[in-house]
Design a protein around this motif. Structure first.
Motif, PDB file in Angstrom:
ATOM      1  N   SER A  26     -44.261  -1.932   7.166  1.00 11.61           N
ATOM      2  CA  SER A  26     -44.536  -0.358   6.717  1.00 11.61           C
ATOM      3  C   SER A  26     -42.745  -0.601   6.120  1.00 11.61           C
ATOM      4  O   SER A  26     -41.972  -0.279   6.190  1.00 11.61           O
ATOM      5  CB  SER A  26     -44.571   0.764   7.165  1.00 11.61           C
ATOM      6  OG  SER A  26     -44.461   1.903   6.096  1.00 11.61           O
ATOM      7  N   ARG A  27     -43.165  -0.491   4.750  1.00 15.02           N
ATOM      8  CA  ARG A  27     -42.543  -0.052   3.722  1.00 15.02           C
ATOM      9  C   ARG A  27     -41.596   1.493   3.379  1.00 15.02           C
ATOM     10  O   ARG A  27     -40.925   0.639   2.468  1.00 15.02           O
ATOM     11  CB  ARG A  27     -41.930  -1.036   2.479  1.00 15.02           C
ATOM     12  CG  ARG A  27     -42.200  -2.601   3.811  1.00 15.02           C
ATOM     13  CD  ARG A  27     -40.695  -3.156   3.595  1.00 15.02           C
ATOM     14  NE  ARG A  27     -40.629  -4.804   3.810  1.00 15.02           N
ATOM     15  CZ  ARG A  27     -40.401  -5.385   2.613  1.00 15.02           C
ATOM     16  NH1 ARG A  27     -39.531  -5.333   1.961  1.00 15.02           N
ATOM     17  NH2 ARG A  27     -40.602  -6.988   3.146  1.00 15.02           N
ATOM     18  N   SER A  28     -42.601   2.372   3.200  1.00 11.84           N
ATOM     19  CA  SER A  28     -42.272   3.372   3.085  1.00 11.84           C
ATOM     20  C   SER A  28     -40.977   4.514   3.028  1.00 11.84           C
ATOM     21  O   SER A  28     -40.779   3.315   4.437  1.00 11.84           O
ATOM     22  CB  SER A  28     -43.654   4.255   3.199  1.00 11.84           C
ATOM     23  OG  SER A  28     -43.445   4.385   4.568  1.00 11.84           O
ATOM     24  N   VAL A  29     -40.389   4.588   2.565  1.00  9.14           N
ATOM     25  CA  VAL A  29     -39.508   5.658   3.114  1.00  9.14           C
ATOM     26  C   VAL A  29     -38.909   6.985   4.290  1.00  9.14           C
ATOM     27  O   VAL A  29     -40.488   7.607   3.538  1.00  9.14           O
ATOM     28  CB  VAL A  29     -38.035   5.911   1.852  1.00  9.14           C
ATOM     29  CG1 VAL A  29     -36.960   6.696   2.510  1.00  9.14           C
ATOM     30  CG2 VAL A  29     -37.504   5.135   1.072  1.00  9.14           C
ATOM     31  N   SER A  30     -38.873   6.745   5.185  1.00  8.92           N
ATOM     32  CA  SER A  30     -38.952   7.746   5.696  1.00  8.92           C
ATOM     33  C   SER A  30     -38.192   8.690   5.947  1.00  8.92           C
ATOM     34  O   SER A  30     -36.576   8.632   4.979  1.00  8.92           O
ATOM     35  CB  SER A  30     -39.278   7.381   7.726  1.00  8.92           C
ATOM     36  OG  SER A  30     -37.967   6.958   7.920  1.00  8.92           O
ATOM     37  N   PHE A  31     -37.876  10.254   6.323  1.00 10.19           N
ATOM     38  CA  PHE A  31     -37.712  11.464   6.164  1.00 10.19           C
ATOM     39  C   PHE A  31     -36.859  11.754   7.273  1.00 10.19           C
ATOM     40  O   PHE A  31     -38.175  11.529   8.715  1.00 10.19           O
ATOM     41  CB  PHE A  31     -37.976  12.666   4.994  1.00 10.19           C
ATOM     42  CG  PHE A  31     -37.792  12.020   3.509  1.00 10.19           C
ATOM     43  CD1 PHE A  31     -36.120  11.850   2.914  1.00 10.19           C
ATOM     44  CD2 PHE A  31     -39.029  11.837   3.238  1.00 10.19           C
ATOM     45  CE1 PHE A  31     -36.476  10.346   1.352  1.00 10.19           C
ATOM     46  CE2 PHE A  31     -39.117  10.686   1.792  1.00 10.19           C
ATOM     47  CZ  PHE A  31     -37.798  11.133   1.632  1.00 10.19           C
ATOM     48  N   ARG A  32     -35.536  12.610   7.438  1.00  7.67           N
ATOM     49  CA  ARG A  32     -35.818  13.172   8.897  1.00  7.67           C
ATOM     50  C   ARG A  32     -36.187  15.120   8.731  1.00  7.67           C
ATOM     51  O   ARG A  32     -35.933  15.931   8.115  1.00  7.67           O
ATOM     52  CB  ARG A  32     -34.340  13.219   9.913  1.00  7.67           C
ATOM     53  CG  ARG A  32     -34.276  11.582  10.045  1.00  7.67           C
ATOM     54  CD  ARG A  32     -35.113  10.711  10.837  1.00  7.67           C
ATOM     55  NE  ARG A  32     -34.954   9.750  11.739  1.00  7.67           N
ATOM     56  CZ  ARG A  32     -36.146   8.672  12.428  1.00  7.67           C
ATOM     57  NH1 ARG A  32     -37.075   9.471  12.464  1.00  7.67           N
ATOM     58  NH2 ARG A  32     -35.901   8.243  13.308  1.00  7.67           N
ATOM     59  N   THR A 206     -47.047  -9.903  -7.671  1.00  6.94           N
ATOM     60  CA  THR A 206     -46.263  -9.052  -8.335  1.00  6.94           C
ATOM     61  C   THR A 206     -46.198  -7.230  -8.591  1.00  6.94           C
ATOM     62  O   THR A 206     -45.494  -6.462  -9.010  1.00  6.94           O
ATOM     63  CB  THR A 206     -46.094  -9.109 -10.150  1.00  6.94           C
ATOM     64  OG1 THR A 206     -47.403  -9.207 -10.277  1.00  6.94           O
ATOM     65  CG2 THR A 206     -46.462 -11.291  -9.884  1.00  6.94           C
ATOM     66  N   LEU A 207     -47.384  -6.953  -7.578  1.00  9.91           N
ATOM     67  CA  LEU A 207     -46.862  -5.681  -7.945  1.00  9.91           C
ATOM     68  C   LEU A 207     -46.234  -5.348  -6.366  1.00  9.91           C
ATOM     69  O   LEU A 207     -46.020  -5.596  -5.707  1.00  9.91           O
ATOM     70  CB  LEU A 207     -48.368  -4.998  -7.160  1.00  9.91           C
ATOM     71  CG  LEU A 207     -49.836  -5.829  -8.133  1.00  9.91           C
ATOM     72  CD1 LEU A 207     -51.114  -5.528  -7.462  1.00  9.91           C
ATOM     73  CD2 LEU A 207     -49.291  -5.265  -9.089  1.00  9.91           C
ATOM     74  N   HIS A 208     -45.564  -3.725  -6.944  1.00 10.06           N
ATOM     75  CA  HIS A 208     -44.272  -3.200  -5.543  1.00 10.06           C
ATOM     76  C   HIS A 208     -44.789  -2.045  -6.004  1.00 10.06           C
ATOM     77  O   HIS A 208     -45.338  -1.140  -7.580  1.00 10.06           O
ATOM     78  CB  HIS A 208     -43.007  -3.693  -6.313  1.00 10.06           C
ATOM     79  CG  HIS A 208     -43.042  -3.195  -7.776  1.00 10.06           C
ATOM     80  ND1 HIS A 208     -43.328  -4.597  -9.165  1.00 10.06           N
ATOM     81  CD2 HIS A 208     -42.425  -1.766  -8.011  1.00 10.06           C
ATOM     82  CE1 HIS A 208     -42.260  -3.505 -10.053  1.00 10.06           C
ATOM     83  NE2 HIS A 208     -42.015  -2.697  -9.852  1.00 10.06           N
ATOM     84  N   ASP A 209     -44.199  -1.168  -4.753  1.00  9.41           N
ATOM     85  CA  ASP A 209     -44.103   0.068  -5.480  1.00  9.41           C
ATOM     86  C   ASP A 209     -43.660   0.908  -5.938  1.00  9.41           C
ATOM     87  O   ASP A 209     -42.281   1.145  -5.457  1.00  9.41           O
ATOM     88  CB  ASP A 209     -43.606   0.785  -3.385  1.00  9.41           C
ATOM     89  CG  ASP A 209     -43.857   2.338  -2.843  1.00  9.41           C
ATOM     90  OD1 ASP A 209     -44.447   2.952  -4.246  1.00  9.41           O
ATOM     91  OD2 ASP A 209     -44.327   2.441  -2.017  1.00  9.41           O
ATOM     92  N   ALA A 214     -37.902   4.402  -6.446  1.00  5.08           N
ATOM     93  CA  ALA A 214     -37.955   5.543  -7.179  1.00  5.08           C
ATOM     94  C   ALA A 214     -36.669   5.995  -5.971  1.00  5.08           C
ATOM     95  O   ALA A 214     -35.689   6.590  -6.589  1.00  5.08           O
ATOM     96  CB  ALA A 214     -38.701   6.811  -7.870  1.00  5.08           C
ATOM     97  N   VAL A 215     -37.344   6.857  -5.086  1.00  7.40           N
ATOM     98  CA  VAL A 215     -36.846   7.226  -3.842  1.00  7.40           C
ATOM     99  C   VAL A 215     -35.476   6.368  -4.004  1.00  7.40           C
ATOM    100  O   VAL A 215     -34.257   6.691  -3.485  1.00  7.40           O
ATOM    101  CB  VAL A 215     -38.040   7.915  -3.014  1.00  7.40           C
ATOM    102  CG1 VAL A 215     -37.430   8.457  -1.658  1.00  7.40           C
ATOM    103  CG2 VAL A 215     -38.897   8.341  -3.500  1.00  7.40           C
TER     104      VAL A 215
END
Length: 368
Positions: A26-32, A206-209, A214-215
């Motif tokens: 998972s490359r999603s940005v996680s928050f606390r 070539t597809l990316h998040d 942006a985050v």
């Protein structure tokens, strides 16, 4: 890459020692979670409901909650005693075409790595057999305390395994499709086809998040003391149940897709939308009724034209017959008059002949 499970592939009587490695991440940005007033981090505490005391991880066990809320404790020994033949084995049960696997069943993906030199030969044998057969292997395996279903296939020179959901874990799509029947015109389908052809194919690598990018940019700007990224200008949000002009939307989509791909010619303000030929399709029951109705109408109209032609011919024939009768009457009248004249003449001749005969027949008196 670090392995998360060690075991073997059971391929008939062949056993292939392997290591299981995560194929995805998972490359999603996680928050606390933080306390807004002072920025202090907020953590979760595991507290016992009975005494209200915080419980350490070593003191936490498992239990099954019954329907009435009763907790039935389950120990690791209980689970270990269960007959689970796939505890350390990926057991291949069948080889099937890849198309037989429903994509809805796809779950996590893993790479299977040969564990040691002796495993290289049987590992390669299975890999090449899968390549040549153009099939995938369906297998059972156990991971994180439960038996699972998997699919083995070849990716480059590696055997990959996709975790699969069990068939009874896939929900039926009841009540998901539109409730009201909707008809789609051929012209709309042609425009949809044109849009699909314009978008074409894409290199998946070539597809990316964009959202993640942006985050990350926003976080970097804030870390440097900035105010982050300005929100993008957006128009009015579309309301629910809004009626749209589908044809116009499709045409605009095709035009925008062509412009994005640089297919618009210079000097032209608009991209041309190519109309495709109507698709051939099997007529439905409604179309069949319409066709039958049209055919019946044609058949009804045809005799009408024939009847008109017959009427015209009949009228012409009648006129001709009338003229013929008139001529015949005239001719008959003339013939009758001639016959009467001839008859009179014949009668007169007969009368004259009789008189002449009478004269000849009368004897003359002799003078004494």
């Amino acid at each position: 890459m670090r392995s998360i499970w060690n075991g073997a592939i059971s391929f008939g009587l062949v056993s292939i020692p392997i290591k299981l490695v995560n194929a995805t991440e998972s490359r999603s940005v996680s928050f606390r979670q933080i306390h807004i007033e002072d920025g202090g981090r907020v953590r979760y505490k595991k507290v016992c409901e009975l005494d209200g005391e915080e419980v350490a991880q070593a003191e936490i066990g498992k239990a099954y909650e019954d329907a009435d809320g009763t907790m039935i404790p389950i120990t690791e020994e209980d689970l270990a005693a269960l007959p689970l033949p796939t505890a350390k084995t990926i057991e291949i049960v069948a080889f099937v075409p890849a198309g037989d696997i429903d994509p809805l069943q796809m779950d996590a993906a893993y790479y299977l790595s040969a564990n040691g030199v002796p495993a290289a030969k049987p590992y390669t044998l299975l890999r090449e057999a899968l390549k040549r057969s153009e099939k995938v292997a369906v297998a059972k395996y156990a991971l994180r305390g439960r038996e699972r279903l998997g699919m083995l296939r070849v990716v480059d020179d590696v055997i990959a395994m996709h975790g699969l959901l069990w068939p009874d874990e896939i929900r039926a799509p009841e009540g998901v499709a539109p409730e009201n029947p909707v008809s789609v015109r051929d012209a709309e389908l042609d425009l949809a086809d044109a849009l699909m052809a314009t978008l074409g194919e894409v290199d998946m690598s070539t597809l990316h998040d964009d959202y993640r990018t942006a985050v990350e940019e926003m976080i970097a700007a804030k870390a440097e003391g900035g105010e982050g990224v300005a929100p993008p200008a957006t128009g009015e949000e579309p309301g629910g149940g809004q009626v749209i002009d589908l044809m116009a939307a499709l045409e605009n989509s095709v035009r925008a897709a062509k412009e994005a791909r640089g297919e618009q010619e210079e000097g032209k303000g608009e991209a041309e939308v190519t109309r495709l030929k109507p698709r051939s399709h099997t007529p439905k029951a409604t179309d069949a009724k319409k066709s039958t109705s049209k055919t019946a109408a044609k058949k009804t109209a045809a005799p009408a034209r024939k009847s008109t032609a017959k009427t015209a011919t009949t009228k012409t024939t009648a006129k001709s017959t009338a003229a013929t009768k008139t001529t015949a009457k005239s001719t008959a009248t003339k013939k009758t008059a001639a016959n009467k004249a001839t008859a009179k003449k014949t009668t007169a001749d007969k009368t004259t002949a009789k008189k002449t005969t009478a004269k000849k027949a009368t004897p003359r008196k002799r003078t004494a």
